[in-house]
Design an enzyme around this catalytic site. Structure first.
Site: not given
Ligand code: IMP
Length: 427
Positions: A12-14, A16, A40-41, A223, A304
């Site tokens: 996740g958090d890549e 996207k 979250g985006h 995710q 993170r």
């Protein structure tokens, strides 16, 4: 290419959001198919920054259909708040549709998630405490509340009474806490149901027609692959299927309607919450990546965990979702390092592993095998052609293709919409 799914290839958090936003500009319809407001985006558009949690990213453009599919668990209160905030920022969002089969995330789901995460139990997952796991648990337990029932006053009342009675027994027995008030919950939530009722419909049927008409459909994964409940680092996972297989069950159209799978990957790794992370750098390197990459959760603000890129996991992500290509993010973030490392395999008890193991015990003992790369200048934000990137950056990207087995179609060189190298036109 009538339909594309954008999938997180890591934890996740890549990033996207930026590619979903990029592709949403050309799509007719944008669909969320799993997860809930644990997602979250962040999308930066000019001077504006939008944080989306439940609303599909197509909302940023007028005239796009935005669908919340049946695989999503929807907290009605947070959806209404999100809509209010987005509309305050000037967005119209006049084509939102919620699946009548999507499950409603109820307040008791949040209660159970936080009680479980804050108990003395050592097996905590590090969830977002948004109630996601308990809501999917009720779905599997066949006591969840779907939107078709939520907007039916009588059925909803019955289900709330039945569920709260059962939840209160569990609350007393497991946690010894005060019971919940079914009437108060019903009175509050029936108001949300009335507000959301106009958006509720059979979105699967709608999507089936759209696909048959050749409309461009964008499926927006939340995710990432390694948080998939079945294919991820179980039990340190979310409770849905962020992988390509999740599209079919979470949107109501079959797998042959997925024409292209785009995997998004950071050029390093990060994860929030607990669980295995073979290339984690719990040291100055990790701190530097976190600060340069602003690696703090959009939904929870949690710092993170950061580390080097792991191509073992990219190969796995490519296989489980049949990725057609990769979209990279944060090439600029990794820029200022003198040396950069890429994990190309694991060493386990003297053997080389090229496939991601299932056992956490094995994973704990896996040592990443790194390939070393020379760093590049991070000041690459204005570059729009691969050939214009510093040679060391090109070598790094070529190695990602070699080890993951997937071509790199898009390369993010900065946070803004236009800061992207496009090597393949999608849509
Ligand atoms: P849950 O989805 O809140 O149940 O959390 C389960 C695991 O998934 C935890 O490790 C979370 O940190 C992680 N997680 C959930 N949503 C996201 C996300 O959008 N980005 C990154 N990690 C997430």
């Amino acid at each position: 290419m009538p339909s594309i799914v954008v999938i997180g290839s890591q934890w996740g958090d890549e990033g996207k959001g930026r590619y979903v936003d990029f592709l949403a500009a050309k799509a007719d319809t944008v669909v969320r198919y799993q997860g809930g407001d644990n997602a979250g985006h962040t999308i930066k558009s000019g001077d504006m920054k939008f944080a989306l949690h439940l609303v599909p990213s197509g909302a940023l453009y007028d005239g796009k259909k935005c669908i919340i599919g049946n695989g999503v668990v929807v907290n009605p209160k947070s959806l209404l708040n999100e809509l209010k905030e987005l509309r305050k920022s000037g967005l119209k969002i006049d084509q939102l549709y919620i699946s009548d089969r999507a499950h409603v995330l109820m307040p008791y789901h949040i209660t159970f998630d936080s009680l479980s995460e804050n108990s003395s139990d050592k097996n905590k997952i590090g969830t977002t405490q948004k109630g996601i796991g308990p809501c999917y648990t009720d779905m599997a337990n066949r006591c969840g509340i779907r939107f078709c029932d939520f907007i039916d006053t009588e059925v909803f009342k019955e289900l709330v009474e039945k569920n709260v009675e059962k939840k209160n027994k569990e609350l007393k027995c497991i946690y010894n806490v005060e019971p919940l008030d079914a009437k108060a919950i019903y009175d509050e939530y029936i108001e949300y149901a009335k507000e959301l009722a106009p958006y509720v419909c059979d979105t699967g049927a709608m999507l089936g027609n759209e696909y048959a008409e050749g409309k461009k459909i964008l499926f927006e994964g939340a995710q990432g692959t390694f948080l998939d409940i079945m294919l991820g680092t179980y039990p340190y996972v979310t409770s849905s299927h962020p992988t390509a297989g999740g599209v079919a069950i979470g949107s109501g159209i079959g797998p042959r309607c997925i024409d292209y799978a785009l995997g998004v990957a950071k050029v390093y790794s990060s994860r929030v919450g607990k669980g295995p992370f073979p290339t984690e750098q719990n040291n100055e390197t990790g701190d530097k990546i976190r600060e340069k990459g602003h690696e703090y959760g959009v939904t929870t603000g949690r710092p993170r965990r950061c580390g080097w890129l792991d191509t073992v996991i990219l190969r796995y992500a490519a296989r489980v979702s049949s990725l057609n290509s990769l979209a990279l993010t944060h090439m600029d973030t990794l820029g200022d390092f003198e040396k950069v490392y890429m994990c190309v395999a694991y060493e386990y008890e003297g053997k080389i592993l090229k496939d991601f193991p299932a056992s956490l015990k094995v994973l704990e003992k896996c040592k990443p095998v790194y390939e070393e790369f020379e760093g590049w200048n991070g000041n690459i934000g204005n570059i729009r052609k691969f050939e214009d990137l510093p040679v060391n950056a090109q070598k790094y990207i070529n190695a990602i293709e070699k080890y993951s087995g997937v071509p790199v179609a898009l390369i993010g060189v900065g946070q803004d919409r236009e800061q992207c190298i496009v090597r393949e036109q999608l849509f």
